[in-house]
Design an enzyme around this catalytic site. Structure first.
Site, PDB file in Angstrom:
ATOM      1  N   ASN A 117      57.174  10.403  19.703  1.00 48.87           N
ATOM      2  CA  ASN A 117      58.115   9.587  18.926  1.00 48.87           C
ATOM      3  C   ASN A 117      59.424   9.604  19.700  1.00 48.87           C
ATOM      4  OD1 ASN A 117      59.609   8.377  16.949  1.00 48.87           O
ATOM      5  ND2 ASN A 117      59.538  10.088  15.506  1.00 48.87           N
ATOM      6  N   GLY A 118      59.954   8.433  20.039  1.00 50.83           N
ATOM      7  CA  GLY A 118      61.205   8.374  20.803  1.00 50.83           C
ATOM      8  C   GLY A 118      61.058   7.432  21.975  1.00 50.83           C
TER       9      GLY A 118
END
Ligand code: M6R
Length: 608
Positions: free
Chosen positions: A101-102
């Site tokens: 995530n990111g």
């Protein structure tokens, strides 16, 4: 935004992952997948579209069995939402799988380098570089390999890796993206947010930037980048599992609108004692406010509008100049922030990337900082000198409702507490203000009781190409929030403007049949808003007024009326917003929109 989840040690890891991903659906996503380590291999299942497609594939082909697994819901950034771009991503030899995530900012450079070394990429994502880097770094210890790979990464990432050779182990790392580890009995977990964990455990620990978690069935160890073990506090999560379920409502958004009286009550009651505002549990005493010469409220979206809604309360009660700044602007702008500035970062999730960055910037500039957040242990809460929680419980619908009204209520209390610290109000005045704030849950309930009437009105608005919202003062702040609610869930173009600005341009849009929603809850400004209503009506507008019961100037003019109980103008936003939430909800329902998960939106905007 993307959601990640993982589990090691459970009897049925796949089902734990899929159930956790179900809890993360609200964040917004367009593909999903899981990877489970079994029989010396990593079994990956993934597909574009909703989680239901992935579940159907598992039903058809069998659920992967094994002792450790990771899962992901993807909100596409690098590459379209295709099966190939869905997470988890595998290394070239298929022995490692990663969820992330990111955003890896240097992914293109890393990909070129890896391709030159012979790596074949299966997707267009930034994430896949992590899988290849870990494969190259692996020398029999997954933790060391992930640590080595992380040295090459720039950007934000909450990532987790499993390895075919280490079936009882997950290694996770956090850098500028939330990651929480859940502690169970003989099984442990991780997730990007606690909603995915509360079904299994209430004991969590929050990773900080630059930390790695080595998660095994019977142990969790946390290390810094130098490999030193870190002692972490295990935090007990207060959220109830049922609070994140629909409980008979058709949509989370409607349930959350209805929960507002209780959520506001839960937020304000513990902070009121014997007619005084008390933030002792948060360590917010006179010292936190004395010497403050400027207040800056920093936030995004509805939280920013909540800031707009309380600005006048701060200035009127404390006499301290107060500005409300978009966090995305503040982080790069020239707003004056120094040691005598109190920066209040407002964020339901506590993880909004711009709010986190703006707060960090203000900390660096030496400001005093206060967080208003709904998620305990979130990044914003941990960065600020003091954290004041809204006790709204989990908010699942992307469009915030109880998050916004609880933010307003606690900000009113903070304004009163600050006014007392600065000796701007006496005991009697404080008691009077506290009584008014304590009356908000009842007034909010009365506004909710307008629901049947709003539902009928909504039919008329469902086919409008555009809606205009207007108001003055606090009513303008509410108009902004009302317009945002309308556009984000009904996809109808909606614009809000300060009613006094009407003649400076916007009135050109008004023609026969144009719906205008006029907010008029401040009787001191009622005559002025009445004038604006006349102006738009003279050009053919159809006016729906949201007004206080006793505001006769406006009542006589509007084509349709939604009357809320009389509330002091300074506090009215928490009540007058309710009919607008209901209107957006019913219009969206009439139009058949995906209310809880509107297109293109994510609940928690964890990337810039
Ligand atoms: O979690 P935050 O309060 O920091 O989120 C800020 C915005 O992303 C959020 O308020 C957004 O505007 C809502 N979807 C509006 O309903």
């Amino acid at each position: 935004m993307c959601g990640i989840v993982g589990c090691v040690g459970a009897a049925d890891v796949s089902r734990v992952l899929l159930s956790g991903l179900g809890k993360l659906e609200y964040r917004g996503y367009d593909s999903a997948g899981i990877a489970v380590v079994c029989d010396g291999a990593v079994d990956i299942r993934k597909s574009s579209g909703r989680l239901a497609r992935l579940l159907a594939a598992c039903e058809r082909d069998g659920y992967p069995q094994g002792g450790a697994g990771i899962g992901h819901t993807r909100w596409a950034t690098h590459g379209a939402p295709t099966d190939a771009n869905s997470h988890p991503h595998a290394s070239g030899d298929g022995r490692f799988a990663v969820v992330h995530n990111g955003i890896i900012e240097n992914w293109a450079e890393l990909r070129r380098e890896l391709e030159a070394e012979g790596c074949r990429f299966e997707s267009e994502t930034d994430t896949e570089v992590i899988a290849h880097l870990v494969e190259r770094a692996y020398e029999g210890d997954l933790l060391k390999a992930v640590m080595k790979a992380a040295l090459r990464l720039r950007g934000s990432y909450a990532a987790a890796v499993v390895c075919a050779d280490e079936p009882g182990r997950i290694v996770a790392v956090r850098e500028a993206s939330p990651l929480i580890v859940g502690i169970g009995a003989g099984e442990n977990y991780f997730a990007s947010d606690v909603t995915a964990l509360v079904e299994r455990t209430r004991s969590c620990l929050y990773l900080d930037d630059g930390e790695f978690a080595d998660i095994r069935p019977d142990s969790v160890s946390v290390f810094d980048a130098a490999g030193r073990e870190r002692a972490k506090e295990v935090v007990r999560v207060r959220w109830d599992v049922r609070a994140a379920e629909k409980g008979g409502y058709r949509h989370f958004m409607l349930k959350e609108i209805m929960e507002q009286p209780g959520a506001v009550e839960a937020t304000i009651a513990p902070r009121i004692a014997a007619g005084r505002v008390c933030f002792d549990d948060e360590g917010l005493d006179d010292g936190a406010f004395c010497g403050v010469t400027r207040v800056v409220i920093a936030a995004c979206g509805s939280s920013y509008y909540a800031g707009q809604g309380v600005r006048s309360a701060f200035e009127r009660l404390t006499g301290v100049p107060t500005s409300v700044e978009l966090a995305s602007e503040l982080r790069y702008g020239s707003t004056l922030v120094n040691a005598s500035t109190l920066v209040i970062a407002v964020s339901q999730s506590g993880e909004t990337a711009d709010t986190v960055a703006a707060l960090r910037e203000c900390v660096c500039r030496g400001a005093r900082t206060l967080a208003v957040v709904n998620v305990a242990g979130s990044t914003v809460a941990r960065l600020a000198d003091h954290a004041v929680h809204t006790w709204a419980g989990p908010e699942v619908a992307v469009a915030t409702t109880k998050g916004y009204t609880t933010q307003l209520s606690v900000l009113y209390l903070i304004a009163v507490r600050m006014a007392r610290a600065l000796r701007c109000i006496g005991t009697q005045e404080e008691a009077r203000l506290v009584r008014q704030i304590a009356a908000l849950p009842r007034a909010i309930q009365q506004a909710i009781d307008l629901n049947p009437c709003v539902s009928e009105l909504a039919v008329r608005y469902k086919s409008c190409p555009s809606l205009l919202f207007m108001g003055r003062g606090v009513d303008w702040a509410v108009a902004l929030e009302g317009a945002l609610k309308m556009k984000e869930i009904s996809y109808i173009h909606a614009e809000a403007y300060a009613a006094g600005e009407l003649k400076h341009g916007t009135i050109a849009l008004v023609e026969e049949g144009q719906p205008v929603i006029a907010l008029c809850c401040d009787e001191r400004l009622a005559a002025k808003v009445a004038g604006n209503i006349l102006e738009v009506k003279a050009r053919g507008a159809n006016v729906l007024a949201v007004a206080c019961l006793d505001n006769q100037d406006v009542v006589a003019l509007a084509d349709d009326l939604l009357l809320i109980p009389p509330v002091p103008p300074m506090l009215s936003a928490a009540v007058s917003v309710v009919p607008l939430q209901l209107l957006a909800y019913h219009v969206a329902r009439e139009r058949g929109c995906d209310i809880d998960k509107p297109r293109n939106l994510a609940k928690s905007v964890t990337v810039e």
